[in-house]
Design an enzyme around this catalytic site. Sequence first.
Site, mmCIF file in Angstrom:
data_model
loop_
_atom_site.group_PDB
_atom_site.id
_atom_site.type_symbol
_atom_site.label_atom_id
_atom_site.label_comp_id
_atom_site.label_asym_id
_atom_site.label_seq_id
_atom_site.Cartn_x
_atom_site.Cartn_y
_atom_site.Cartn_z
ATOM 1 N N LYS A 1 0.834 -1.203 0.000
ATOM 2 C CA LYS A 1 0.000 0.000 0.000
ATOM 3 C C LYS A 1 0.871 1.256 0.000
ATOM 4 O O LYS A 1 2.085 1.175 0.231
ATOM 5 C CB LYS A 1 -0.915 -0.021 1.231
ATOM 6 C CG LYS A 1 -0.171 0.032 2.562
ATOM 7 C CD LYS A 1 -1.098 -0.229 3.741
ATOM 8 C CE LYS A 1 -0.325 -0.183 5.056
ATOM 9 N NZ LYS A 1 -1.155 -0.604 6.195
ATOM 10 N N TYR B 1 16.365 30.632 8.270
ATOM 11 C CA TYR B 1 15.170 31.331 8.741
ATOM 12 C C TYR B 1 15.215 31.557 10.246
ATOM 13 O O TYR B 1 15.673 30.698 11.009
ATOM 14 C CB TYR B 1 13.926 30.501 8.427
ATOM 15 C CG TYR B 1 13.488 30.605 6.982
ATOM 16 C CD1 TYR B 1 13.181 31.833 6.404
ATOM 17 C CD2 TYR B 1 13.373 29.462 6.205
ATOM 18 C CE1 TYR B 1 12.769 31.920 5.089
ATOM 19 C CE2 TYR B 1 12.958 29.532 4.882
ATOM 20 C CZ TYR B 1 12.659 30.777 4.329
ATOM 21 O OH TYR B 1 12.259 30.844 3.029
ATOM 22 N N MET C 1 12.000 24.582 2.802
ATOM 23 C CA MET C 1 11.200 23.782 1.875
ATOM 24 C C MET C 1 12.060 22.952 0.932
ATOM 25 O O MET C 1 11.797 21.775 0.699
ATOM 26 C CB MET C 1 10.276 24.706 1.062
ATOM 27 C CG MET C 1 9.299 23.941 0.194
ATOM 28 S SD MET C 1 8.302 25.033 -0.830
ATOM 29 C CE MET C 1 7.261 25.814 0.395
HETATM 30 C C1 LIG Z 1 -0.426 -1.593 6.909
HETATM 31 C C2 LIG Z 1 -1.065 -2.875 7.301
HETATM 32 C C3 LIG Z 1 -0.310 -4.060 7.351
HETATM 33 C C4 LIG Z 1 1.190 -4.062 7.263
HETATM 34 O O1 LIG Z 1 1.693 -3.608 8.505
HETATM 35 P P1 LIG Z 1 3.246 -3.470 8.812
HETATM 36 O O2 LIG Z 1 3.287 -3.008 10.214
HETATM 37 O O3 LIG Z 1 3.766 -2.446 7.858
HETATM 38 O O4 LIG Z 1 3.873 -4.791 8.601
HETATM 39 C C5 LIG Z 1 -0.990 -5.253 7.543
HETATM 40 N N1 LIG Z 1 -2.326 -5.272 7.728
HETATM 41 C C6 LIG Z 1 -3.078 -4.144 7.721
HETATM 42 C C7 LIG Z 1 -4.540 -4.239 7.928
HETATM 43 C C8 LIG Z 1 -2.477 -2.913 7.527
HETATM 44 O O5 LIG Z 1 -3.218 -1.792 7.536
#
Ligand SMILES: *Cc1c(COP(=O)(O)O)cnc(C)c1O
Length: 344
Positions: free
Chosen positions: A33, A242, A290
């Site tokens: 993801k 800054y 930035m």
């Molecule tokens: C992001 C996520 C994972 C992976 O988790 P990690 O801690 O990165 O290994 C697995 N299951 C769900 C439901 C998640 O949201």
Amino acid sequence: MGTATLTIDHSAIAANWRALAGLSAGETGAVVKADGYGLGAAKVAQTLALAGARTFFVAVAEEGAAVRAALGPGPEICVFSGHMEGDADRIRGHDLTPMLNSVDQMLRHVEALPGHPFGIQLDTGMNRLGMEPAEWAALRDVDLGRAPSLVMSHLACADEPGHPMNARQLHAFHEMTQGLSLRRSLAATGGMLLGRDYHFDLCRPGIGLYGAHPFVDGTPVVSLDIPVIQLRDVAPGESVGYANAWVAERPTLVATISAGYADGLIRAMGPRARLFAQDTPCPVIGRVSMDLITVDVTDLDEVPSSLRLLGEVQGVDDLALAAGTIGYEILTALGPRYRRVHLG
Ligand SMILES: *Cc1c(COP(=O)(O)O)cnc(C)c1O
């Protein structure tokens, strides 16, 4: 070149997947993801498929479509957010498996795509996603008739091995799935490290694949080299950056480097972060801006053309500590301006 170079070591990603798969009591999937935790979901998924992963996880169907395009037919691609309004064409067209989180999602799915694969996400106490025990109890005979490809839940405190919540959620998951012949998944990276009781049929590591905490035995995956744009001598009493936030106490050689908070280098890391010339640390001075960071390079014999922010010496977790955050945020914040080099 004005932009920094982010190097992504795919042999390290594959090695981390194999190491985690070696711990696993069953199948080992891969979470890709958020564009593969910021490293490029398409390329990362291809590397993981070559290493042997057959089940992939994304947050939303749009990400699943991109991963399907990279992997082609075959691997299972599961969507944590389930079946959202308007997702049906994408789910069917890219052969995605939504993890249904509620009765509403279940109804939407069976109406729009009868016979299309799905999984079920159960809430065992985190109260974020998934069906509640009572909801599931009412539905499960109906659902089981439709044969979910996976039933999963997620642990809230898995990176704290001693936390009593882990055992509570494990117990709840058993209660909710006992006696049913289902393919089950509970553990992400942290859960895998809690031991085999937590593994069930399928583990779903994410962060461990990318070389960060809590998989401390993993191999680092990213390095970040930032070019030096300009060098200047600053006299005692002069300020840098800054708000005049840093004032020289000695004659100082200041390097201005080409990356900043717009590239995901969190402003709060400020003076706790260091840049490296080989193994020699050089402190960040003044505010992170930035597009630029100023660095004290006075103690170097020779200033290289770029300084390293992430690598073997200072990893993702070290930078996270300096910025008061977690490795996940450091990785997923890595900005679009970097030149990305994929090794291996
Ligand atoms: C992001 C996520 C994972 C992976 O988790 P990690 O801690 O990165 O290994 C697995 N299951 C769900 C439901 C998640 O949201």
